[in-house]
Design an enzyme around this catalytic site. Sequence first.
Site, PDB file in Angstrom:
ATOM      1  N   GLY A 116      59.138  27.643  83.147  1.00 25.55           N
ATOM      2  CA  GLY A 116      58.630  27.714  81.975  1.00 25.55           C
ATOM      3  C   GLY A 116      58.753  29.342  82.726  1.00 25.55           C
ATOM      4  N   ASN A 117      59.257  29.900  81.480  1.00 21.46           N
ATOM      5  CA  ASN A 117      59.357  31.411  81.040  1.00 21.46           C
ATOM      6  C   ASN A 117      58.959  31.777  80.458  1.00 21.46           C
ATOM      7  OD1 ASN A 117      60.242  31.528  78.386  1.00 21.46           O
ATOM      8  ND2 ASN A 117      61.311  29.434  79.053  1.00 21.46           N
ATOM      9  N   ARG A 118      59.168  33.521  80.565  1.00 20.03           N
ATOM     10  CA  ARG A 118      57.809  34.225  79.530  1.00 20.03           C
ATOM     11  C   ARG A 118      57.822  34.163  78.422  1.00 20.03           C
ATOM     12  NH1 ARG A 118      58.768  39.224  80.779  1.00 20.03           N
ATOM     13  NH2 ARG A 118      60.630  39.512  81.467  1.00 20.03           N
TER      14      ARG A 118
END
Length: 423
Positions: A214-216
């Site tokens: 995923g990412n932030r």
Amino acid sequence: MTDSRGTLAGRRIVVGVAGSIAAYKAVALVRLLGERGAVVDVAMTPSATQFVGPLTFESLTHRPVVDDVLELDADQQIAHIELAEAADAVVIAPATANLLAVLAAGLVQDAVSAVACASRAPVIVAPAMDAGMWTHPATQRNAETLRGYGYRIVEPEVGSLASGLTGVGRLAEPPTIVDAVERLFARAGDLDGVRVVVSAGGTREPIDPVRFIGNRSSGKMGVAIAEAARDRGASVTLVAGVMSVTQPRGVEVVDATTASTMREAVLRHAPGADILVMAAAVSDFAPQRASGSKIKRDGSSLAITLVPNPDIIAEVGEMPEEVRPFLIGFAAESDDLEANAAAKLRDKGLDLIVGNVVGGPFDAIGSDENKVTVFGAEGALTDWPMLPKRQVAERLWDLIADRWRAARPAEPSEGQARRSRRR
Ligand code: C5P
């Protein structure tokens, strides 16, 4: 004196005054609004009446001040409800730290919070307080909560404060507040009936039933863009990835937490929409195969093959002209923003691209503020400072709406329409 040509002529505006020494500036504000042709009613908290007498406002507006939640007007109606329903805008100036907390919590404690809570009109809040109170995390959180409700905050200014200290907390000058009210009416409804799709948040690409890549991304920028479009009258579909902010009200929300479900959702809603803003951080890669059961640790290393995800916005860019919306992409770059944004604009077939720098001392991801540069085919179009994301969204819509209108085939004139009906 009234200016019948101004955006405020004939507008019903409720000015809410709270108990701060800056209440005296509300007198100038009421006078300025009246001079621009607005019909102004004043609501006061009990402590505001200690600073300025209701008679001062009544002499200016020739209308009764509401300073009691139990008050009935001449027709035996509840006065604050009458005001709330008739208002085209509610302007709370000055707003104290206490009133911000009351408004954020949805409490009704006085005539001002009663009008704000009962009204469906846009609300502008101009805080005034001691610098320590304004910068306190609780006050900042309350201001953020109010922004989330769609309230506009006219930031307090830096200067000498009633305490004798110098700092941030001084009520914005009345002309600045009037400016914010005028901008509100100038823009309200400029996207009436426009169909907008916005994607926001990040995606999660499953590795196994519990793990993902995923990412932030927080979704804050995309949600601010969706809310600003909603407040200007657009009908908005938000394709929501994984977000750390609450989903906005008053927009259609379609959940899509992987790149492939986001692709499906965007390809379903984009054709026929007028404008698509892809603010989502879509994972460029996904594991080639997600394991159906949780991968066990056995001491050996694990290699995951990542395959590229389809580029959603590029696919929309290739749609036939009749169904392809006006396309705005985002480019988050750690270096060489201009060159990378220009390449993405071209390669993905976009109309505009919003570039921001990530990963440096200031990181836009997850932050409440952002510094962006918008690029068109001719290069950089903006030079904006760091701004709260809601203000970035407002400026983006000013630009997008202009560009979209200019790019649209001209509406047939009345005569053309009549001739083509006859054919
Ligand atoms: O290539 P990059 O990921 O930097 O492109 C960013 C822009 O492209 C954003 O608007 C993002 O939403 C969009 N994008 C997309 N599909 C992908 C990857 C990015 O639509 N698979």
